[in-house]
Design a protein around this motif. Sequence first.
Motif, mmCIF file in Angstrom:
data_model
loop_
_atom_site.group_PDB
_atom_site.id
_atom_site.type_symbol
_atom_site.label_atom_id
_atom_site.label_comp_id
_atom_site.label_asym_id
_atom_site.label_seq_id
_atom_site.Cartn_x
_atom_site.Cartn_y
_atom_site.Cartn_z
ATOM 1 N N VAL A 9 0.853 -1.187 0.000
ATOM 2 C CA VAL A 9 0.000 0.000 0.000
ATOM 3 C C VAL A 9 0.890 1.238 0.000
ATOM 4 C CG1 VAL A 9 -1.793 1.259 1.216
ATOM 5 C CG2 VAL A 9 -1.756 -1.237 1.297
ATOM 6 N N TRP A 41 -7.899 4.329 -8.669
ATOM 7 C CA TRP A 41 -7.233 3.372 -7.788
ATOM 8 C C TRP A 41 -6.736 2.183 -8.607
ATOM 9 C CZ3 TRP A 41 -11.120 2.353 -3.150
ATOM 10 C CH2 TRP A 41 -11.298 3.530 -2.426
ATOM 11 N N TYR A 43 -3.685 -1.398 -8.068
ATOM 12 C CA TYR A 43 -2.733 -2.030 -7.154
ATOM 13 C C TYR A 43 -1.520 -2.612 -7.867
ATOM 14 C CZ TYR A 43 -6.203 -5.688 -8.308
ATOM 15 O OH TYR A 43 -7.108 -6.508 -8.937
ATOM 16 N N GLU A 73 -4.402 6.749 -6.292
ATOM 17 C CA GLU A 73 -4.044 6.082 -5.047
ATOM 18 C C GLU A 73 -3.696 4.628 -5.349
ATOM 19 O OE1 GLU A 73 -6.714 6.633 -1.738
ATOM 20 O OE2 GLU A 73 -7.538 8.456 -2.632
ATOM 21 N N LYS A 75 -3.405 1.036 -4.077
ATOM 22 C CA LYS A 75 -3.969 0.251 -2.988
ATOM 23 C C LYS A 75 -3.332 -1.142 -2.975
ATOM 24 C CE LYS A 75 -7.105 3.367 -1.853
ATOM 25 N NZ LYS A 75 -7.190 4.007 -0.534
ATOM 26 N N GLN A 79 -6.428 -5.336 0.171
ATOM 27 C CA GLN A 79 -7.147 -4.206 0.746
ATOM 28 C C GLN A 79 -8.416 -3.916 -0.067
ATOM 29 O OE1 GLN A 79 -5.173 -0.465 0.228
ATOM 30 N NE2 GLN A 79 -6.281 0.555 1.899
#
Length: 431
Positions: A9, A41, A43, A73, A75, A79
Amino acid sequence: MLTTRRRVVAAAVILSGSLLLTSCGSSSDSGSSDGKTLKLWHYEGPDSAMGVAWNAAIKEFKKTHPGVTVKFEEKGFEQIQKTAPMVLNSSDAPDLMEYNKGNATAGLLSKQGLLTDLTAEATKRGWDTELSNGVKTTSQYDANGVMGSGKWYGVPNYAEYTMAFYNTDLFKKYNIAEPKTFDELTAAMDKFVAKGVTPLANAGAEYMAQQYLYQLALTKADRTWVDKYELYKGKNNFHDAAWSYAAKTFADWVKKGYISKTSSSTKAEDAGVSWLQGKSPILFSGSWWFGRFQTDAKFKWDSSLFPGTNLTLGSGGNLWVVPKGAKNKQLAYDFIDITMSKKIQNLLGNKGGVPVAADPAAITDPQSQALISNFNDLSKKDGLAFYPDWPVAGFYDVLVSETQKLITGSEKPEAYLSNLQKAYDKGVPQK
């Protein structure tokens, strides 16, 4: 992955250059409905092929959308996996986010009414014709959240599949030939064990161990078997020949020392690092590692499809989904379109990813060419068998805990399969 991959994260950043620290419910999001902010978002690690490509897409987006701020962001995979239903049902939902594909994840959210129907945009922008049938399967979900038909709720702009990664320097050191068949694979692992080397890097605490076992089942399976398990086209039986062979063989591999008993508590990142450190000669995992291995491996290595089977784990990549409550949906659609462009797709391919709409002539890296060629071979023979945790909600955690017991020897194969059957049957949608 499941493209089930753990991501660190990271702090949220506005990619226009300034640092932004945010939290759910912060007042900084209150003005994001003016068409001037894209809240995004995902990851993907910044050094991964997808991370590099999406960062380039953000730069391209800003060129074509002057005055629009991209609020990005990063992530963690788990999460998002665990909190998505709650977040998407709140005012803190992003405009666009990466999410795992399959019945138990994107399918479940679509059934719950938390995702935007992208069917009209897919037709308008040509996404429906750019993706192959095998890749498209995870984009569409019916009213029960079952993939393969119905409305578009996500767009995968890369693909992924599993393979065997071989440390060729270790094979050479011990004078062992790289395997081309399943029998050669087990013979090679026997030789490594005899030399005091554990052949397979493994992670029992996350997705890797269950994927080893599913691949073993696929060596005895066909498309009908996969559709029965993944798409509920018939009654799935965990005590059939394929599943029984897989569970017994996996347990036998632990006994023979191919897989370490201590790997029951190991996470995927640790297994990948172990392989990178030259501690194990073989890692069976996904193309999501490919770009990182190209960058970080200090030894010669090779990869190939798992020997002895026409089926392997794989699918279209994780999905871009637009939450039902997204405030700037048009900006989200525009960003998806940019990630599907030749410029971004070609970059993705040359960085070790598997693009879905690249120009083949633009992929110049030899290892990347082989990666994409193997995927194309899989697609042509309808060899993508999805992932074992996809069929029902919560099945990922069941597979992790049950497969850990096989590794430690605290559960026998028959009991293992019975417990999987019970959890699976409980989660299958009732017609």
